[in-house]
Scaffold this active site. Structure first.
Site, mmCIF file in Angstrom:
data_model
loop_
_atom_site.group_PDB
_atom_site.id
_atom_site.type_symbol
_atom_site.label_atom_id
_atom_site.label_comp_id
_atom_site.label_asym_id
_atom_site.label_seq_id
_atom_site.Cartn_x
_atom_site.Cartn_y
_atom_site.Cartn_z
ATOM 1 N N TYR A 114 -1.966 -0.697 10.940
ATOM 2 C CA TYR A 114 -2.019 -1.334 9.683
ATOM 3 C C TYR A 114 -0.819 -0.817 8.756
ATOM 4 O O TYR A 114 -0.169 -1.969 8.331
ATOM 5 C CB TYR A 114 -3.476 -0.640 8.839
ATOM 6 N N THR A 139 0.851 -1.299 -0.032
ATOM 7 C CA THR A 139 0.045 -0.064 0.180
ATOM 8 C C THR A 139 0.889 1.191 0.032
ATOM 9 O O THR A 139 2.046 1.389 0.367
ATOM 10 C CB THR A 139 -0.872 0.023 1.225
ATOM 11 N N ASP A 140 0.292 2.547 -0.420
ATOM 12 C CA ASP A 140 0.889 3.656 -0.539
ATOM 13 C C ASP A 140 1.259 4.231 1.119
ATOM 14 O O ASP A 140 1.926 5.209 1.579
ATOM 15 C CB ASP A 140 0.203 4.678 -1.408
ATOM 16 N N GLU A 141 0.199 3.567 1.915
ATOM 17 C CA GLU A 141 0.412 4.143 3.324
ATOM 18 C C GLU A 141 1.645 3.851 3.988
ATOM 19 O O GLU A 141 2.103 4.622 4.911
ATOM 20 C CB GLU A 141 -0.769 3.529 4.163
ATOM 21 N N LYS A 169 2.113 -3.630 7.383
ATOM 22 C CA LYS A 169 2.400 -3.458 5.977
ATOM 23 C C LYS A 169 3.774 -3.229 5.630
ATOM 24 O O LYS A 169 4.515 -4.053 4.854
ATOM 25 C CB LYS A 169 1.495 -2.767 4.996
HETATM 26 P P1 NAD Z 1 -9.900 -6.944 2.228
HETATM 27 O O1 NAD Z 1 -9.998 -6.934 3.578
HETATM 28 O O2 NAD Z 1 -11.007 -6.778 1.357
HETATM 29 O O3 NAD Z 1 -9.637 -8.688 1.865
HETATM 30 C C1 NAD Z 1 -8.861 -9.359 2.441
HETATM 31 C C2 NAD Z 1 -8.759 -10.643 2.447
HETATM 32 O O4 NAD Z 1 -7.716 -11.330 2.942
HETATM 33 C C3 NAD Z 1 -10.131 -11.452 2.864
HETATM 34 O O5 NAD Z 1 -10.492 -12.408 1.679
HETATM 35 C C4 NAD Z 1 -9.672 -12.298 4.001
HETATM 36 O O6 NAD Z 1 -10.470 -13.193 4.344
HETATM 37 C C5 NAD Z 1 -8.290 -12.457 3.681
HETATM 38 N N1 NAD Z 1 -7.449 -12.908 4.947
HETATM 39 C C6 NAD Z 1 -7.303 -11.949 5.849
HETATM 40 N N2 NAD Z 1 -6.395 -12.585 6.791
HETATM 41 C C7 NAD Z 1 -6.128 -13.838 6.306
HETATM 42 C C8 NAD Z 1 -5.278 -14.941 7.017
HETATM 43 N N3 NAD Z 1 -4.698 -14.853 7.909
HETATM 44 N N4 NAD Z 1 -4.998 -15.905 6.044
HETATM 45 C C9 NAD Z 1 -5.681 -16.079 4.791
HETATM 46 N N5 NAD Z 1 -6.492 -15.298 4.430
HETATM 47 C C10 NAD Z 1 -6.658 -14.110 5.301
HETATM 48 O O7 NAD Z 1 -8.751 -6.519 1.562
HETATM 49 P P2 NAD Z 1 -8.325 -5.445 0.129
HETATM 50 O O8 NAD Z 1 -8.876 -4.178 0.573
HETATM 51 O O9 NAD Z 1 -8.862 -6.381 -1.013
HETATM 52 O O10 NAD Z 1 -6.782 -5.422 0.133
HETATM 53 C C11 NAD Z 1 -5.932 -6.722 -0.373
HETATM 54 C C12 NAD Z 1 -4.758 -6.294 -0.243
HETATM 55 O O11 NAD Z 1 -4.268 -4.941 -0.890
HETATM 56 C C13 NAD Z 1 -4.092 -6.024 1.051
HETATM 57 O O12 NAD Z 1 -2.787 -6.615 1.308
HETATM 58 C C14 NAD Z 1 -3.836 -4.533 1.151
HETATM 59 O O13 NAD Z 1 -3.107 -4.193 2.176
HETATM 60 C C15 NAD Z 1 -3.637 -4.147 -0.101
HETATM 61 N N6 NAD Z 1 -4.099 -2.753 -0.436
HETATM 62 C C16 NAD Z 1 -5.597 -2.492 -0.381
HETATM 63 C C17 NAD Z 1 -5.737 -1.106 -1.043
HETATM 64 C C18 NAD Z 1 -7.379 -0.689 -0.889
HETATM 65 O O14 NAD Z 1 -7.559 0.385 -1.132
HETATM 66 N N7 NAD Z 1 -8.252 -1.563 -0.472
HETATM 67 C C19 NAD Z 1 -4.859 -0.349 -1.347
HETATM 68 C C20 NAD Z 1 -3.708 -0.678 -1.405
HETATM 69 C C21 NAD Z 1 -3.048 -1.983 -1.227
HETATM 70 O O1 DAU Z 2 -3.969 4.097 0.524
HETATM 71 C C1 DAU Z 2 -4.209 2.682 0.390
HETATM 72 C C2 DAU Z 2 -4.991 2.250 1.620
HETATM 73 O O2 DAU Z 2 -6.386 2.728 1.376
HETATM 74 C C3 DAU Z 2 -4.954 0.925 1.741
HETATM 75 O O3 DAU Z 2 -3.891 0.163 2.101
HETATM 76 C C4 DAU Z 2 -6.194 0.407 3.023
HETATM 77 O O4 DAU Z 2 -6.051 -0.950 2.833
HETATM 78 C C5 DAU Z 2 -7.483 0.878 2.633
HETATM 79 O O5 DAU Z 2 -8.508 0.674 3.556
HETATM 80 C C6 DAU Z 2 -7.370 2.453 2.287
HETATM 81 O O6 DAU Z 2 -7.194 2.958 3.606
HETATM 82 P P1 DAU Z 2 -7.833 4.467 3.947
HETATM 83 O O7 DAU Z 2 -7.836 4.624 5.513
HETATM 84 O O8 DAU Z 2 -7.318 5.822 3.272
HETATM 85 O O9 DAU Z 2 -9.349 4.153 3.556
HETATM 86 P P2 DAU Z 2 -10.722 4.439 4.116
HETATM 87 O O10 DAU Z 2 -11.721 4.093 2.960
HETATM 88 O O11 DAU Z 2 -11.095 3.646 5.575
HETATM 89 O O12 DAU Z 2 -10.714 5.921 4.450
HETATM 90 C C7 DAU Z 2 -10.596 6.838 3.333
HETATM 91 C C8 DAU Z 2 -10.772 8.211 3.914
HETATM 92 O O13 DAU Z 2 -12.156 8.647 4.462
HETATM 93 C C9 DAU Z 2 -9.739 8.480 5.199
HETATM 94 O O14 DAU Z 2 -9.234 9.768 4.960
HETATM 95 C C10 DAU Z 2 -10.426 8.321 6.187
HETATM 96 C C11 DAU Z 2 -11.930 8.725 5.776
HETATM 97 N N1 DAU Z 2 -13.127 7.995 6.500
HETATM 98 C C12 DAU Z 2 -13.246 6.946 6.326
HETATM 99 C C13 DAU Z 2 -14.270 6.171 6.870
HETATM 100 C C14 DAU Z 2 -14.450 4.650 6.984
HETATM 101 C C15 DAU Z 2 -14.313 9.229 6.819
HETATM 102 O O15 DAU Z 2 -13.922 10.247 6.904
HETATM 103 N N2 DAU Z 2 -15.247 8.266 7.465
HETATM 104 C C16 DAU Z 2 -15.398 7.135 7.617
HETATM 105 O O16 DAU Z 2 -16.449 6.485 7.883
#
Ligand code: NAD
Ligand code: DAU
Length: 351
Positions: free
Chosen positions: A157, A132-134, A161
């Protein structure tokens, strides 16, 4: 089969799109979805491809050495695309250990299995770690995250990562494990669990409930359509340079409040509400602890070296997303009951 590829976390949001892309595009590959099915894992996401002959599901926890080694042994695995993770920042604030177990120990368990099974012949093998970019921290003073930006994770988190990214690169250096890493910005699109901003706000707008915006809504995220993330993963898996890192982003920055206003506007149109009706639901609530101000990705390396580009504008992608959630209300209803209600109560009622 030409290749046997594990995709971890394939039942989750991004993972399910990656599994679908690979299963459909590469019938010559066996795709092994390894997922523990936590609250975020949902096999409904893959209902349309679950019967494909090149797809198998293995329910396993990535921290379970025996289970993971059994999968490597059974399928003669030669590729790993590792997405399984605890992924929600707010949950990492209330329960950091879960993140450390899955994201750090789980990644180490997978790496150890790859070294064990591949050590005699690393040729043609690849361990692709999705990050992730975080991990780069918060851009409070402008600029963009590049592949050489120093790590500065600021939530449990992102720290978990970052730890996993370091482990992946250390295994490349120490054991010569062929690895590649990508760091992506915020994804949105179909099948995202409604704890994340966009599907949570969608669900609340639809049900005329308050839309919780943290702080003043000034925080900035760089949004990428999940299908474009999946296509970037495909590109990097096949064309990425072993040992390298690629940043993936949409060049698409929005403050949370502007994004929510756009979503309200689209929802008013789709639900035939008077213009401005949904915006009235916006409610500013207590900020997230340690809330990072801005993320913004420079993805020029990926665009120039591997010729990848996002396919949709944010307006189009968001509209498609809203349409998907409207057409799949059963998918959402199945989630926003039971344990989700408890989570929502704990997370938002004290704000
Ligand atoms: P998500 O939470 O929707 O899905 C995570 C999946 O991993 C689920 O299916 C869950 O059952 C599985 N999982 C969790 N713990 C596990 C374990 N111990 N063993 C096996 N499976 C397990 O996540 P997402 O948003 O799809 O993110 C997927 C990946 O991409 C993550 O690594 C996250 O850090 C990365 N990522 C997400 C975002 C985003 O915006 N969502 C952005 C950048 C990177
Ligand atoms: O940047 C990549 C990341 O983006 C991934 O690595 C993470 O897995 C993914 O969850 C996401 O993280 P964020 O914290 O940026 O996403 P989230 O959707 O939780 O929140 C987006 C923005 O909105 C953040 O600034 C927090 C704000 N927010 C979020 C929620 C859930 C609110 O203002 N209200 C809310 O209820």
């Amino acid at each position: 089969m030409e290749r046997n590829i594990i995709i971890t976390g394939g039942a989750g949001f991004i993972g399910s799109h990656v599994v679908r892309l690979f299963v459909k595009k590469y019938p010559q590959y066996r795709i092994i979805n390894v997922d523990k099915l936590t609250y975020a894992g949902n096999l409904e996401n893959l209902a349309d491809i679950e019967k494909e002959p090149n797809y198998v599901f293995e329910k396993a926890d990535i921290t379970d050495k025996t289970a993971i080694e059994a999968v490597f042994e059974k399928y003669k695995v030669d590729g790993v695309i590792h997405l399984a993770a605890e992924s929600h920042v707010d949950r990492s604030i209330t329960n950091p250990n879960e993140f450390i177990f899955t994201n750090v120990i789980g990644t180490a368990t997978l790496l150890n299995a790859a070294v064990k099974f591949w050590k005699d012949n690393m040729q043609g093998k690849l361990f692709y770690h999705i990050s992730t970019d975080e991990v780069y921290g918060s851009l409070d003073d402008g600029g963009f995250f590049t592949e050489t930006t120093s790590y500065d994770p600021r939530s449990p988190y992102s720290a978990s990562k970052a730890s996993s990214d370091h482990l992946v690169r250390a295994y490349n250096n120490t054991y010569k494990l062929p690895v590649v890493v990508s760091n992506c910005s915020n994804n949105y699109g179909p099948n995202q669990f409604p704890e994340k901003l966009i599907p949570l706000a969608f669900n609340n707008i639809k049900n005329s409930k308050p839309i919780p915006v943290y702080g003043k809504g000034e925080n900035i995220r760089d949004w990428l359509y999940v299908i474009d993330h999946a296509s970037a993963i495909d590109t990097i898996f096949h064309k990425g340079k072993v040992g390298d890192t690629y940043n993936i982003g949409g060049n698409n920055e929005w403050t949370n409040i502007d994004l929510i206003r756009l979503l309200c506007k689209i929802m008013d149109q789709k639900l035939n509400r008077p213009s401005g009706e949904s915006e009235k639901l916006i409610t500013f609530v207590k900020d997230r602890a340690g809330h990072d101000l801005r993320y913004a990705i420079d993805s020029s390396k990926l665009q120039q070296e591997l010729a990848w580009a996002p396919s949709v504008t944010f307006e189009t992608g968001l509209e498609k997303t809203v349409e998907w959630y409207l057409q799949n209300s059963q998918w959402l209803n199945n989630i926003v009951s039971g344990t989700y209600e408890k989570y929502y109560e704990q997370q938002y009622n004290s704000r």
